[in-house]
Design a protein around this motif. Structure first.
Motif, PDB file in Angstrom:
ATOM      1  N   LEU A  46       0.836  -1.203   0.000  1.00 38.90           N
ATOM      2  CA  LEU A  46       0.000   0.000   0.000  1.00 38.90           C
ATOM      3  C   LEU A  46       0.870   1.252   0.000  1.00 38.90           C
ATOM      4  CD1 LEU A  46      -2.833   1.204   0.078  1.00 38.90           C
ATOM      5  CD2 LEU A  46      -2.753   1.014   2.573  1.00 38.90           C
ATOM      6  N   ARG A  47       1.944   1.237   0.772  1.00 33.67           N
ATOM      7  CA  ARG A  47       2.862   2.380   0.807  1.00 33.67           C
ATOM      8  C   ARG A  47       3.448   2.650  -0.582  1.00 33.67           C
ATOM      9  NH1 ARG A  47       4.795   7.130   2.187  1.00 33.67           N
ATOM     10  NH2 ARG A  47       7.040   7.216   2.339  1.00 33.67           N
ATOM     11  N   HIS A  48       3.892   1.602  -1.261  1.00 31.86           N
ATOM     12  CA  HIS A  48       4.504   1.790  -2.575  1.00 31.86           C
ATOM     13  C   HIS A  48       3.468   2.119  -3.656  1.00 31.86           C
ATOM     14  CE1 HIS A  48       8.702   1.243  -1.688  1.00 31.86           C
ATOM     15  NE2 HIS A  48       8.285   0.468  -0.706  1.00 31.86           N
ATOM     16  N   THR A  50       0.848   3.886  -3.037  1.00 31.84           N
ATOM     17  CA  THR A  50       0.581   5.297  -2.743  1.00 31.84           C
ATOM     18  C   THR A  50       1.680   6.188  -3.306  1.00 31.84           C
ATOM     19  OG1 THR A  50      -0.650   4.706  -0.752  1.00 31.84           O
ATOM     20  CG2 THR A  50       0.188   6.954  -0.879  1.00 31.84           C
ATOM     21  N   TRP A  53       1.194   6.464  -7.055  1.00 31.12           N
ATOM     22  CA  TRP A  53       0.032   7.310  -7.334  1.00 31.12           C
ATOM     23  C   TRP A  53       0.394   8.778  -7.086  1.00 31.12           C
ATOM     24  CZ3 TRP A  53      -2.803  10.109  -3.597  1.00 31.12           C
ATOM     25  CH2 TRP A  53      -3.979  10.682  -4.069  1.00 31.12           C
ATOM     26  N   GLN A  54       1.120   9.049  -5.996  1.00 36.53           N
ATOM     27  CA  GLN A  54       1.493  10.428  -5.679  1.00 36.53           C
ATOM     28  C   GLN A  54       2.401  11.033  -6.745  1.00 36.53           C
ATOM     29  OE1 GLN A  54       3.008   9.912  -1.677  1.00 36.53           O
ATOM     30  NE2 GLN A  54       1.115  10.714  -0.793  1.00 36.53           N
ATOM     31  N   HIS A  68       0.459  18.618  -4.205  1.00 40.81           N
ATOM     32  CA  HIS A  68      -0.616  17.737  -3.763  1.00 40.81           C
ATOM     33  C   HIS A  68      -1.213  18.234  -2.443  1.00 40.81           C
ATOM     34  CE1 HIS A  68      -2.047  13.397  -2.784  1.00 40.81           C
ATOM     35  NE2 HIS A  68      -3.028  14.176  -3.160  1.00 40.81           N
ATOM     36  N   ASP A 151      -7.268   9.076 -10.964  1.00 41.86           N
ATOM     37  CA  ASP A 151      -7.806   7.921 -10.246  1.00 41.86           C
ATOM     38  C   ASP A 151      -8.466   6.920 -11.185  1.00 41.86           C
ATOM     39  OD1 ASP A 151      -6.895   8.991  -7.893  1.00 41.86           O
ATOM     40  OD2 ASP A 151      -8.884   9.438  -7.070  1.00 41.86           O
ATOM     41  N   TYR A 154      -5.437   5.161 -12.918  1.00 45.06           N
ATOM     42  CA  TYR A 154      -4.545   4.449 -12.010  1.00 45.06           C
ATOM     43  C   TYR A 154      -5.243   3.276 -11.313  1.00 45.06           C
ATOM     44  CZ  TYR A 154      -0.854   3.616  -8.634  1.00 45.06           C
ATOM     45  OH  TYR A 154       0.141   3.030  -7.895  1.00 45.06           O
ATOM     46  N   LEU A 168     -11.637  -0.381   0.596  1.00 41.73           N
ATOM     47  CA  LEU A 168     -10.790   0.798   0.728  1.00 41.73           C
ATOM     48  C   LEU A 168     -11.423   1.799   1.696  1.00 41.73           C
ATOM     49  CD1 LEU A 168      -8.099   1.878  -0.272  1.00 41.73           C
ATOM     50  CD2 LEU A 168      -9.297   2.883  -2.222  1.00 41.73           C
ATOM     51  N   ALA A 172      -9.868   3.049   5.231  1.00 37.81           N
ATOM     52  CA  ALA A 172      -9.695   4.487   5.460  1.00 37.81           C
ATOM     53  C   ALA A 172     -10.581   5.004   6.584  1.00 37.81           C
ATOM     54  CB  ALA A 172      -9.988   5.260   4.174  1.00 37.81           C
TER      55      ALA A 172
END
Length: 184
Positions: A46-48, A50, A53-54, A68, A151, A154, A168, A172
């Motif tokens: 999830l970190r990677h 993200t 995506w960033q 952002h 979005d 991606y 998701l 969240a």
């Protein structure tokens, strides 16, 4: 052993207690680590995801002269104030998922650039309300469309997976409107 983490839709529970982990016998730790792989760890992935995506977001928003974080603050201010009432600065920070100090710093930049105006709350002298200017509204709306397009591309494959958005949202702690469903 008491180290099992709660499900995403479970009520908020504190972090794993390090003392519980310290109590795990060394041979059990070694066995668990023999089967460990970062590529099978949801948090790592999830970190990677993200981060990737960033990078797409940063590239697209750069064309709008926005970072952002600036978009998060401007977009949240616009979204929360769409009914005509200027949101409190604290509400903007909560909606954007940012610390109040960071939000205040970003709002200073957005105010300098003519995208927002900050005013003292007449009902609470400690609170600051934020209004999006017409220029800021136009920019926020354009950036929201850009973000929706990013979005759509991606997350296209993931969104085609039944239940993806629901899972998701549960992870969240947010509903379909973006409002909190449980403490962060």
């Amino acid at each position: 052993m008491g180290t099992e983490m709660p499900r995403a839709d479970a009520p908020h529970v504190g972090p794993v207690n390090p003392a519980e982990v310290d109590a795990i016998p060394l041979e059990d730790l070694e066995e668990a680590l023999r089967h460990h792989s970062a590529g099978n760890t949801p948090g790592f992935l999830l970190r990677h995801a993200t981060l990737r995506w960033q990078r797409h977001v940063a590239a697209a928003l750069a064309g709008m002269s926005m970072t952002h974080v600036q978009f998060l603050v401007l977009g949240s201010t616009w979204w929360l104030g769409r009914n005509g009432e200027a949101p409190r600065q604290r509400d903007v920070a909560d909606h954007a998922g940012l610390e109040p100090v960071m939000t205040s710093q970003v709002l200073k930049v957005l105010e300098r650039d003519g995208h927002v105006k900050r005013i003292r709350d007449t009902a609470d002298a400690r609170a600051v309300r934020v209004m999006v200017t017409p220029q800021g509204r136009d920019l926020a709306r354009r950036c929201v469309v850009i973000m929706d397009r990013i979005d759509a591309v991606y997350f296209a494959e993931a969104r085609a997976t039944p239940g993806f958005m629901e899972q998701l949202r549960a992870l969240a702690g947010r509903d379909s409107a973006g409002n909190p469903t449980q403490p962060s």
